[in-house]
Design a protein around this motif. Structure first.
Motif, PDB file in Angstrom:
ATOM      1  N   GLN A 229       0.814  -1.221   0.000  1.00 25.03           N
ATOM      2  CA  GLN A 229       0.000   0.000   0.000  1.00 25.03           C
ATOM      3  C   GLN A 229       0.841   1.262   0.000  1.00 25.03           C
ATOM      4  OE1 GLN A 229      -1.923  -2.055   3.301  1.00 25.03           O
ATOM      5  NE2 GLN A 229      -3.858  -1.185   2.613  1.00 25.03           N
ATOM      6  N   GLY A 230       2.136   1.095   0.062  1.00 22.53           N
ATOM      7  CA  GLY A 230       3.048   2.225   0.022  1.00 22.53           C
ATOM      8  C   GLY A 230       4.472   1.740   0.146  1.00 22.53           C
ATOM      9  N   ALA A 231       5.427   2.633  -0.088  1.00 22.50           N
ATOM     10  CA  ALA A 231       6.850   2.320   0.072  1.00 22.50           C
ATOM     11  C   ALA A 231       7.553   3.567   0.582  1.00 22.50           C
ATOM     12  CB  ALA A 231       7.470   1.861  -1.245  1.00 22.50           C
ATOM     13  N   VAL A 232       8.442   3.380   1.545  1.00 26.38           N
ATOM     14  CA  VAL A 232       9.216   4.494   2.090  1.00 26.38           C
ATOM     15  C   VAL A 232      10.638   4.384   1.562  1.00 26.38           C
ATOM     16  CG1 VAL A 232      10.026   5.666   4.156  1.00 26.38           C
ATOM     17  CG2 VAL A 232       7.767   4.597   4.139  1.00 26.38           C
ATOM     18  N   LEU A 233      11.024   5.351   0.726  1.00 26.49           N
ATOM     19  CA  LEU A 233      12.297   5.291   0.003  1.00 26.49           C
ATOM     20  C   LEU A 233      12.996   6.642   0.061  1.00 26.49           C
ATOM     21  CD1 LEU A 233      10.789   3.467  -3.089  1.00 26.49           C
ATOM     22  CD2 LEU A 233      12.163   2.391  -1.294  1.00 26.49           C
ATOM     23  N   TRP A 234      14.297   6.636  -0.242  1.00 29.61           N
ATOM     24  CA  TRP A 234      15.077   7.878  -0.292  1.00 29.61           C
ATOM     25  C   TRP A 234      14.464   8.799  -1.339  1.00 29.61           C
ATOM     26  CZ3 TRP A 234      17.645  11.165   2.160  1.00 29.61           C
ATOM     27  CH2 TRP A 234      18.598  12.014   1.586  1.00 29.61           C
ATOM     28  N   GLY A 235      14.258  10.062  -0.971  1.00 25.69           N
ATOM     29  CA  GLY A 235      13.490  11.009  -1.770  1.00 25.69           C
ATOM     30  C   GLY A 235      13.782  11.067  -3.256  1.00 25.69           C
ATOM     31  N   PRO A 236      15.034  11.301  -3.677  1.00 23.14           N
ATOM     32  CA  PRO A 236      15.307  11.398  -5.118  1.00 23.14           C
ATOM     33  C   PRO A 236      14.947  10.130  -5.887  1.00 23.14           C
ATOM     34  CG  PRO A 236      17.126  12.308  -3.852  1.00 23.14           C
ATOM     35  CD  PRO A 236      16.218  11.640  -2.867  1.00 23.14           C
ATOM     36  N   ILE A 237      15.183   8.959  -5.271  1.00 23.44           N
ATOM     37  CA  ILE A 237      14.852   7.707  -5.950  1.00 23.44           C
ATOM     38  C   ILE A 237      13.341   7.504  -5.988  1.00 23.44           C
ATOM     39  CG2 ILE A 237      15.376   5.249  -6.084  1.00 23.44           C
ATOM     40  CD1 ILE A 237      17.646   5.685  -4.153  1.00 23.44           C
ATOM     41  N   ALA A 238      12.683   7.848  -4.882  1.00 24.87           N
ATOM     42  CA  ALA A 238      11.226   7.710  -4.820  1.00 24.87           C
ATOM     43  C   ALA A 238      10.560   8.526  -5.922  1.00 24.87           C
ATOM     44  CB  ALA A 238      10.727   8.159  -3.447  1.00 24.87           C
ATOM     45  N   GLY A 239      10.982   9.769  -6.071  1.00 30.17           N
ATOM     46  CA  GLY A 239      10.394  10.630  -7.094  1.00 30.17           C
ATOM     47  C   GLY A 239      10.668  10.147  -8.502  1.00 30.17           C
ATOM     48  N   TYR A 240      11.883   9.639  -8.725  1.00 25.88           N
ATOM     49  CA  TYR A 240      12.261   9.177 -10.062  1.00 25.88           C
ATOM     50  C   TYR A 240      11.393   8.001 -10.499  1.00 25.88           C
ATOM     51  CZ  TYR A 240      15.090   7.136 -13.801  1.00 25.88           C
ATOM     52  OH  TYR A 240      15.508   6.600 -14.996  1.00 25.88           O
ATOM     53  N   TYR A 241      11.292   6.973  -9.676  1.00 28.92           N
ATOM     54  CA  TYR A 241      10.560   5.772 -10.076  1.00 28.92           C
ATOM     55  C   TYR A 241       9.041   5.964  -9.998  1.00 28.92           C
ATOM     56  CZ  TYR A 241      14.790   3.021 -10.540  1.00 28.92           C
ATOM     57  OH  TYR A 241      15.997   2.532 -10.974  1.00 28.92           O
ATOM     58  N   ALA A 242       8.580   6.751  -9.040  1.00 30.25           N
ATOM     59  CA  ALA A 242       7.133   6.992  -8.944  1.00 30.25           C
ATOM     60  C   ALA A 242       6.615   7.699 -10.188  1.00 30.25           C
ATOM     61  CB  ALA A 242       6.826   7.817  -7.701  1.00 30.25           C
ATOM     62  N   GLY A 243       7.405   8.620 -10.745  1.00 27.89           N
ATOM     63  CA  GLY A 243       6.989   9.363 -11.922  1.00 27.89           C
ATOM     64  C   GLY A 243       6.996   8.548 -13.194  1.00 27.89           C
ATOM     65  N   ARG A 244       7.590   7.358 -13.145  1.00 25.00           N
ATOM     66  CA  ARG A 244       7.656   6.507 -14.335  1.00 25.00           C
ATOM     67  C   ARG A 244       6.604   5.405 -14.345  1.00 25.00           C
ATOM     68  NH1 ARG A 244      11.716   9.393 -14.087  1.00 25.00           N
ATOM     69  NH2 ARG A 244      13.138   9.758 -15.843  1.00 25.00           N
ATOM     70  N   GLN A 245       5.721   5.414 -13.350  1.00 27.35           N
ATOM     71  CA  GLN A 245       4.606   4.473 -13.350  1.00 27.35           C
ATOM     72  C   GLN A 245       3.442   5.059 -14.161  1.00 27.35           C
ATOM     73  OE1 GLN A 245       4.853   1.344 -11.986  1.00 27.35           O
ATOM     74  NE2 GLN A 245       6.977   1.974 -11.672  1.00 27.35           N
ATOM     75  N   ASP A 246       2.592   4.188 -14.622  1.00 25.64           N
ATOM     76  CA  ASP A 246       1.420   4.626 -15.399  1.00 25.64           C
ATOM     77  C   ASP A 246       0.157   4.049 -14.769  1.00 25.64           C
ATOM     78  OD1 ASP A 246      -0.186   5.714 -17.344  1.00 25.64           O
ATOM     79  OD2 ASP A 246       0.234   4.156 -18.836  1.00 25.64           O
TER      80      ASP A 246
END
Length: 234
Positions: free
Chosen positions: A191-208
């Motif tokens: 239901q969620g993932a807690v990740l280092w900010g720059p990596i979280a933003g990078y991969y989250a933005g590549r989901q569809d």
């Protein structure tokens, strides 16, 4: 008489120092002193958004800006950023700087910090979950992903979340635990993932569709979730 003896002793001491200095071997300087024709960067060749061999990461761009300022080209020594990375690159003298290192990392000497970030919570865009701290009771009993042995794991468990962990040490040429953690959120496995900010933003933005990223800027007792990032040198 005493003055003459004192002068004689001082002259003898000076001659002894000069003799010792002349006898001392002359040691060659390390590569970072004698080789100034390029900026030699230690980096992971498959570690976006930070760096890759095609120069697409923001740390690649930082290296380019530094080299431009120095008036030299950039060269890389590529190695997976796992256990032994510093020992096999920076410590060997084959490269001179690691662009991104957390302040206080003991295996290197840190430069001044040039940015800071926080761990972030990645959730589906329509998730009814708006927290800024891992101490928030709303996380209790949720299935949350995190990289093993990173700061979020313990506070998540204390809050009552069910934590799915992903490998910390991974050869990025083969696997990407962070990408897998974000993919699991997109597919509803967690239901969620807690990740280092720059990596979280990078991969989250590549989901569809893209996932939502919530910076954990609130107080989480007993856990440091914000870090200053420096460059590492010997």
């Amino acid at each position: 008489m005493q003055r003459r003896s004192w002068r004689t002793a001082m002259v003898a001491f000076g001659l002894l120092c000069l003799t010792g200095a002349a006898a001392a071997p002359v040691l060659a300087g390390p590569p970072e002193i004698t080789e100034r024709g390029q900026l030699r960067v230690c980096a992971d060749g498959n570690n976006l958004p930070f760096s890759n061999r095609d120069g697409e990461g923001f740390e690649n761009r930082i290296a380019e800006l530094m080299a431009e300022e120095l008036g030299v080209p950039v060269s890389y020594v590529w190695a997976p950023q796992i256990m032994g990375f510093v020992r096999n690159t920076l410590d060997l003298g084959v490269c001179d700087v690691i662009i991104g290192v957390a302040a206080g990392y003991e295996l290197v000497q840190n430069t001044n910090a040039y940015y800071r970030s926080v761990y972030s919570l990645v959730v589906p865009e329509d998730a009814d979950l708006d927290v800024t701290s891992l101490h928030d009771p709303a996380l209790a009993e949720l299935r949350i992903g995190a990289i093993t042995d990173t700061p979020p794991v313990v506070p998540l468990r204390r809050t009552g979340a069910s934590v799915k962990t992903y490998a910390l040490q991974a050869d990025t040429r083969v696997v990407s635990p962070v990408r897998d953690a974000v993919k699991d959120v997109a597919e509803g496995i967690t239901q969620g993932a807690v990740l280092w900010g720059p990596i979280a933003g990078y991969y989250a933005g590549r989901q569809d569709p893209p996932l939502r990223v919530v910076p954990l800027v609130g107080d989480t007792p007993g856990a440091q979730l914000q870090f200053r990032i420096t460059m590492g040198v010997r």
